[in-house]
Motif scaffolding. Structure first.
Motif, short mmCIF file in Angstrom:
data_model
loop_
_atom_site.label_atom_id
_atom_site.label_comp_id
_atom_site.label_asym_id
_atom_site.label_seq_id
_atom_site.Cartn_x
_atom_site.Cartn_y
_atom_site.Cartn_z
N TYR A 105 -2.40 -1.28 56.11
CA TYR A 105 -1.98 -0.54 54.92
C TYR A 105 -3.02 0.52 54.52
O TYR A 105 -2.67 1.60 54.06
CB TYR A 105 -1.72 -1.48 53.74
N GLU A 106 -4.31 0.22 54.72
CA GLU A 106 -5.32 1.23 54.41
C GLU A 106 -5.12 2.48 55.28
O GLU A 106 -5.18 3.61 54.78
CB GLU A 106 -6.74 0.66 54.59
N VAL A 107 -4.87 2.27 56.56
CA VAL A 107 -4.64 3.39 57.47
C VAL A 107 -3.34 4.12 57.09
O VAL A 107 -3.27 5.35 57.05
CB VAL A 107 -4.60 2.91 58.94
N LEU A 108 -2.29 3.37 56.79
CA LEU A 108 -1.01 3.98 56.44
C LEU A 108 -1.12 4.83 55.17
O LEU A 108 -0.62 5.95 55.12
CB LEU A 108 0.06 2.89 56.25
N PHE A 109 -1.78 4.28 54.15
CA PHE A 109 -1.94 5.04 52.91
C PHE A 109 -2.74 6.31 53.18
O PHE A 109 -2.41 7.39 52.70
CB PHE A 109 -2.65 4.20 51.84
N GLN A 110 -3.81 6.17 53.98
CA GLN A 110 -4.66 7.31 54.30
C GLN A 110 -3.85 8.39 55.04
O GLN A 110 -4.06 9.58 54.84
CB GLN A 110 -5.83 6.83 55.16
N ALA A 111 -2.90 7.94 55.87
CA ALA A 111 -2.09 8.88 56.66
C ALA A 111 -0.91 9.43 55.87
O ALA A 111 -0.07 10.14 56.42
CB ALA A 111 -1.59 8.17 57.93
N GLY A 112 -0.83 9.07 54.59
CA GLY A 112 0.23 9.62 53.75
C GLY A 112 1.57 8.91 53.90
O GLY A 112 2.59 9.39 53.40
N TRP A 113 1.56 7.76 54.56
CA TRP A 113 2.80 6.99 54.73
C TRP A 113 3.33 6.51 53.38
O TRP A 113 2.56 6.19 52.47
CB TRP A 113 2.52 5.78 55.63
N THR A 114 4.66 6.53 53.24
CA THR A 114 5.31 5.86 52.11
C THR A 114 6.44 5.01 52.68
O THR A 114 6.90 5.24 53.81
CB THR A 114 5.89 6.85 51.07
N PRO A 115 6.92 4.02 51.90
CA PRO A 115 7.99 3.15 52.42
C PRO A 115 9.27 3.91 52.76
O PRO A 115 10.13 3.39 53.47
CB PRO A 115 8.23 2.17 51.26
N ASP A 116 9.41 5.17 52.28
CA ASP A 116 10.63 5.93 52.54
C ASP A 116 10.53 6.88 53.73
O ASP A 116 11.46 7.62 54.01
CB ASP A 116 10.97 6.79 51.31
N ASP A 117 9.40 6.89 54.44
CA ASP A 117 9.22 7.98 55.42
C ASP A 117 9.66 7.64 56.83
O ASP A 117 9.26 8.30 57.78
CB ASP A 117 7.77 8.50 55.37
N GLY A 118 10.46 6.60 57.00
CA GLY A 118 11.02 6.35 58.33
C GLY A 118 10.29 5.29 59.13
O GLY A 118 10.72 4.95 60.23
N VAL A 119 9.19 4.77 58.63
CA VAL A 119 8.50 3.66 59.30
C VAL A 119 8.53 2.46 58.37
O VAL A 119 7.95 2.49 57.28
CB VAL A 119 7.04 4.02 59.67
N GLU A 120 9.23 1.44 58.81
CA GLU A 120 9.33 0.21 58.02
C GLU A 120 8.13 -0.69 58.34
O GLU A 120 7.62 -0.67 59.45
CB GLU A 120 10.65 -0.49 58.41
N VAL A 121 7.69 -1.47 57.36
CA VAL A 121 6.59 -2.42 57.59
C VAL A 121 7.06 -3.81 57.18
O VAL A 121 7.63 -3.99 56.10
CB VAL A 121 5.33 -2.04 56.78
N GLU A 122 6.85 -4.78 58.05
CA GLU A 122 7.17 -6.17 57.73
C GLU A 122 5.95 -7.04 58.00
O GLU A 122 5.32 -6.91 59.05
CB GLU A 122 8.34 -6.67 58.59
N ILE A 123 5.62 -7.91 57.06
CA ILE A 123 4.53 -8.85 57.29
C ILE A 123 5.14 -10.23 57.51
O ILE A 123 5.95 -10.69 56.70
CB ILE A 123 3.55 -8.86 56.11
N VAL A 124 4.78 -10.85 58.61
CA VAL A 124 5.31 -12.18 58.94
C VAL A 124 4.21 -13.20 58.66
O VAL A 124 3.21 -13.25 59.37
CB VAL A 124 5.73 -12.24 60.43
N PRO A 125 4.40 -14.01 57.61
CA PRO A 125 3.32 -14.94 57.23
C PRO A 125 3.18 -16.08 58.24
O PRO A 125 4.12 -16.43 58.94
CB PRO A 125 3.76 -15.48 55.87
N GLY A 126 2.00 -16.65 58.30
CA GLY A 126 1.74 -17.79 59.17
C GLY A 126 0.71 -18.70 58.53
O GLY A 126 0.14 -18.37 57.49
N ALA A 127 0.48 -19.85 59.15
CA ALA A 127 -0.55 -20.76 58.65
C ALA A 127 -1.91 -20.16 58.98
O ALA A 127 -2.19 -19.83 60.12
CB ALA A 127 -0.39 -22.13 59.28
N SER A 128 -2.75 -20.01 57.97
CA SER A 128 -4.09 -19.47 58.18
C SER A 128 -5.03 -20.55 58.71
O SER A 128 -4.67 -21.73 58.77
CB SER A 128 -4.60 -18.92 56.85
N ALA A 129 -6.23 -20.14 59.10
CA ALA A 129 -7.20 -21.10 59.64
C ALA A 129 -7.46 -22.24 58.66
O ALA A 129 -7.62 -23.39 59.05
CB ALA A 129 -8.50 -20.39 59.99
#
Lengths: 335, 335
Positions: A105-129
């Motif tokens: 997300y830091e890179v995406l924000f820096q690159a001017g990405w927004t949720p409407d610009d054609g690249v979808e982002v999904e986070i798939v949760p998992g069990a952490s250490a």
């Protein structure tokens, strides 16, 4: 909405999937994590994690990155997604816990990405250490807990030290991530030093290496011997709270049932306690006593010292009227 | 090993499986969680969670319990396992995080159970509410975080308040479990009061209800308005740290790359920083400065005040010789 925005959202959509694969054994991956990798055109990840999902990679572009390259990995993923591809960015454990979700997300924000610009982002949760390691050693995380990384690669040491000091004082169970490496050897010594100011030397500690992987190793020790143990980059260190015990080779933090129930008497409630209700020392009971003690002449400062809480907090909560809600307790009995 | 022990281990073995089913959607269950339920003879759990695994229950004995009955659930499981059955005890999220793993071991220890007595125990880790909620709101947990339950059913309020105060001060991201119920309405007000002593009123807060379930609802707010929001027993409250931002409808806590890299300059390292190395304000750099400042006349107390750390800690670490390890940093670059 202007024409350019409409044109943008109509483009072929790429996707970045930030996939937490859990501790590292295929049995502990979620269905969604497997499906996300299976539907990806490109799979990007640290070489070790790529090996763990080898059976899902046929016909895909695979980008193996070294450990230093988190930002590079995110940039690669964004480029591929902008060209219309589906990219799975793999993290061990949970992608959101010291994983790839943050840097991406830091890179995406820096690159001017927004949720409407054609690249979808999904986070798939998992069990952490911390979930995986806890499952292997018993039930150490049943009460309030913290995760602290001892890595000072991106975090100033005083920030880390302040956190260690605060949670040692406030009696949290603590999971130390990145506790030690070949070069970072003194951080664990400093953590022990900070903890020993507040905690008993015999506080239980578990050191779990490579949970659910081939070289899995579990060692129980105590706080005063913690820094002498074999600890490395694949270890997670779990430090118990003041009630944590090790019994029968299991590390368990009591949830607090013994505060309310006589555990040896078939679960009868203790005098003054009610099943499914707040403890007599819960917020309302505590406030009633606070008000009474203050009325009886105990000063705010004396109350603050006795309860080990800030005086301004004691003053502020004393200033607010006490309203004991009489609603049915039935809905409110999860511990 | 005596004869009786041998006879005991030779008995038909029952098993208790403490299964974390994740947030509550079948896609986010692990393969092992599904398999554990599938191989069980008896499935015990809170009614809501039983419904979530309905497709796996054919031909099994199903014991539906209310929310008050954690200890009963554990006793039932032990009885069934002692009779040779395999029992799956279901928790939402992770069984080890405010779930059934703790009460079960408490009951087992109380009943004289040992790992050798013919009843095996397995804990199946899963993604806890904090992982699931974080995945839905962005990347809030990328830095050190805590989980605190506001329920005072088993925990005295001063213990909870002390923890809230400590982690608010030490700038953790915090996940509040059991934040509010019909009867417990003031706990979230007190939590806000404690946080506002240390954190800015506009600190980002996310309130996630029923993550990955049908009635999922996400709301962003700020610390000063947190207690006015619609919060219930199915909500988890995520409070950011001092660096957390909400941008494009996403809550993100920076990992710290900006401390080391100029994010707008294609990732060039800042003056005095090295890629893959500790920050200049990491432990070694910080200690070098501490020693120099002390030699230049700054007292331990002055240093303690400036770095907001306890004076005895500053004194103790100054007393230990500084050894800068020269090992290769290559292995040590995970943030």
């Amino acid at each position: 909405m202007n024409t350019e925005t409409v044109a943008t959202t109509a483009r072929p959509v790429g996707k970045i999937m930030l996939v937490g694969i859990g501790p590292g054994h295929v049995d502990h991956m979620t269905a969604r994590a497997r499906a996300a990798i299976a539907e990806a055109d490109v799979v990007v990840g640290y070489v070790t994690y790529i090996k763990l999902v080898a059976d899902l990679l046929e016909g895909k572009e695979v980008v193996r990155k070294g450990m230093t390259e988190e930002l590079d990995r995110a940039v690669s993923a964004l480029e591929a997604a902008r060209s219309g591809q589906k990219v799975a960015l793999i993290s061990s454990g949970d992608a959101g816990v010291y994983g790839m979700a943050g840097p991406t997300y830091e890179v995406l924000f820096q690159a001017g990405w927004t949720p409407d610009d054609g690249v979808e982002v999904e986070i798939v949760p998992g069990a952490s250490a911390l979930n995986a390691c806890a499952a292997l050693v018993g039930a150490p995380l049943t009460h309030d807990f913290c995760a602290i990384s001892l890595s000072d690669l991106l975090t100033p040491w005083p920030t880390i030290a302040r956190r260690l000091d605060a949670v040692a004082y406030a009696d949290f169970v603590v999971a130390l991530y990145n506790p030690k490496s070949g070069r970072r050897t003194r951080q664990i010594v400093e953590a022990q030093r900070l903890f020993l100011r507040h905690r008993r030397p015999d506080t239980p500690v578990a050191i779990v290496k490579s949970a659910y992987r081939r070289r899995q190793h579990i060692e129980f020790t105590t706080l005063d011997r913690m820094s002498e143990q074999d600890i490395g980059m694949l270890s997670t260190v779990l430090i118990g709270n003041s009630n944590t015990v090790v019994q029968n080779g299991l590390m368990v933090t009591p949830r607090g049932y013994a505060n309310k129930y006589d555990m040896s008497e078939g679960g009868a409630t203790r005098d003054g306690e009610k099943a499914g209700r707040s403890l007599s020392t819960g917020l309302n009971g505590w406030l009633e006593n606070l008000i009474a003690d203050h009325a009886a002449g105990e000063s705010v400062e004396q109350l603050a010292t006795r309860h080990r809480l800030p005086a301004p907090y004691i003053a502020a909560t004393l200033a607010e009227p006490l309203a004991v809600a009489e609603a049915d307790a039935a809905e409110d009995t999860e511990a």
